[in-house]
Scaffold this motif. Sequence first.
Motif, PDB file in Angstrom:
ATOM      1  N   MET A   1       1.461  -1.154   0.053  1.00 61.79           N
ATOM      2  CA  MET A   1      -0.110   0.032  -0.079  1.00 61.79           C
ATOM      3  C   MET A   1       1.148   1.387   0.453  1.00 61.79           C
ATOM      4  O   MET A   1       1.935   1.151   0.654  1.00 61.79           O
ATOM      5  CB  MET A   1      -0.671  -0.091   1.569  1.00 61.79           C
ATOM      6  CG  MET A   1      -1.978   1.029   1.499  1.00 61.79           C
ATOM      7  SD  MET A   1      -2.807   1.106   2.682  1.00 61.79           S
ATOM      8  CE  MET A   1      -4.241  -0.306   1.789  1.00 61.79           C
ATOM      9  N   VAL A   2       0.944   2.296  -0.843  1.00 56.80           N
ATOM     10  CA  VAL A   2       1.284   3.521  -0.656  1.00 56.80           C
ATOM     11  C   VAL A   2       0.681   4.738   0.080  1.00 56.80           C
ATOM     12  O   VAL A   2      -0.658   4.774   0.047  1.00 56.80           O
ATOM     13  CB  VAL A   2       1.328   3.989  -2.230  1.00 56.80           C
ATOM     14  CG1 VAL A   2       2.239   3.153  -2.752  1.00 56.80           C
ATOM     15  CG2 VAL A   2       0.534   3.945  -2.970  1.00 56.80           C
ATOM     16  N   SER A   3       1.291   5.720   0.231  1.00 53.82           N
ATOM     17  CA  SER A   3       0.781   6.567   0.811  1.00 53.82           C
ATOM     18  C   SER A   3       0.155   7.613  -0.412  1.00 53.82           C
ATOM     19  O   SER A   3       0.415   7.794  -0.739  1.00 53.82           O
ATOM     20  CB  SER A   3       1.664   7.214   1.837  1.00 53.82           C
ATOM     21  OG  SER A   3       3.095   8.294   1.062  1.00 53.82           O
ATOM     22  N   ILE A   4      -0.396   8.527   0.497  1.00 49.96           N
ATOM     23  CA  ILE A   4      -1.172   9.781  -0.165  1.00 49.96           C
ATOM     24  C   ILE A   4      -0.245  10.507  -1.614  1.00 49.96           C
ATOM     25  O   ILE A   4       0.269  10.301  -2.760  1.00 49.96           O
ATOM     26  CB  ILE A   4      -2.124  10.587  -0.111  1.00 49.96           C
ATOM     27  CG1 ILE A   4      -3.546   9.440   0.671  1.00 49.96           C
ATOM     28  CG2 ILE A   4      -3.164  11.485  -1.202  1.00 49.96           C
ATOM     29  CD1 ILE A   4      -4.764  10.037   1.492  1.00 49.96           C
ATOM     30  N   PRO A   5       1.033  10.654  -0.857  1.00 54.03           N
ATOM     31  CA  PRO A   5       1.897  11.361  -1.507  1.00 54.03           C
ATOM     32  C   PRO A   5       2.692  11.289  -2.875  1.00 54.03           C
ATOM     33  O   PRO A   5       2.996  11.666  -3.971  1.00 54.03           O
ATOM     34  CB  PRO A   5       3.019  12.224  -0.486  1.00 54.03           C
ATOM     35  CG  PRO A   5       2.172  11.853   0.397  1.00 54.03           C
ATOM     36  CD  PRO A   5       0.901  10.862   0.721  1.00 54.03           C
ATOM     37  N   GLU A   6       2.946   9.615  -1.997  1.00 53.23           N
ATOM     38  CA  GLU A   6       3.396   8.887  -3.168  1.00 53.23           C
ATOM     39  C   GLU A   6       2.427   8.271  -4.133  1.00 53.23           C
ATOM     40  O   GLU A   6       3.242   8.748  -5.422  1.00 53.23           O
ATOM     41  CB  GLU A   6       3.444   6.992  -2.410  1.00 53.23           C
ATOM     42  CG  GLU A   6       5.089   7.894  -2.092  1.00 53.23           C
ATOM     43  CD  GLU A   6       5.250   6.449  -0.718  1.00 53.23           C
ATOM     44  OE1 GLU A   6       6.360   6.018  -0.140  1.00 53.23           O
ATOM     45  OE2 GLU A   6       3.941   5.336  -0.946  1.00 53.23           O
TER      46      GLU A   6
ATOM     47  N   SER B   1       0.030  18.772   1.511  1.00 58.98           N
ATOM     48  CA  SER B   1       1.027  17.511   1.264  1.00 58.98           C
ATOM     49  C   SER B   1       1.282  15.691   0.300  1.00 58.98           C
ATOM     50  O   SER B   1       1.899  15.199   0.420  1.00 58.98           O
ATOM     51  CB  SER B   1      -0.462  16.308   1.413  1.00 58.98           C
ATOM     52  OG  SER B   1      -1.092  17.013   3.190  1.00 58.98           O
ATOM     53  N   CYS B   2       0.817  17.249  -1.188  1.00 56.84           N
ATOM     54  CA  CYS B   2       1.720  16.177  -2.144  1.00 56.84           C
ATOM     55  C   CYS B   2       2.735  17.373  -3.418  1.00 56.84           C
ATOM     56  O   CYS B   2       2.269  17.549  -3.791  1.00 56.84           O
ATOM     57  CB  CYS B   2       0.604  15.790  -2.860  1.00 56.84           C
ATOM     58  SG  CYS B   2      -0.378  14.408  -2.067  1.00 56.84           S
TER      59      CYS B   2
END
Length: 66
Positions: free
Chosen positions: A1-6, A33-34
């Motif tokens: 699972m990847v983070s939102i920024p990723e 955040s990104c």
Amino acid sequence: MVSIPEYYEGKNVLLTGATGFMGKVLLEKLLRSCPKVKAVYILVRHKAGQMPQERMEEMIKCFEVY
């Protein structure tokens, strides 16, 4: 699972309703955040005697306060 920024890294995002309450919140959160998002495109319509460019500039001024 990847983070939102990723997940958003290097991606283009189209955001409709960016001048509404939730749109402003989402846009601010996305930009904060990104940092590696490639581009954010917003769709702004003409409303209440204001041109889209004027509405967008007004929205950007709100972000400058923070």
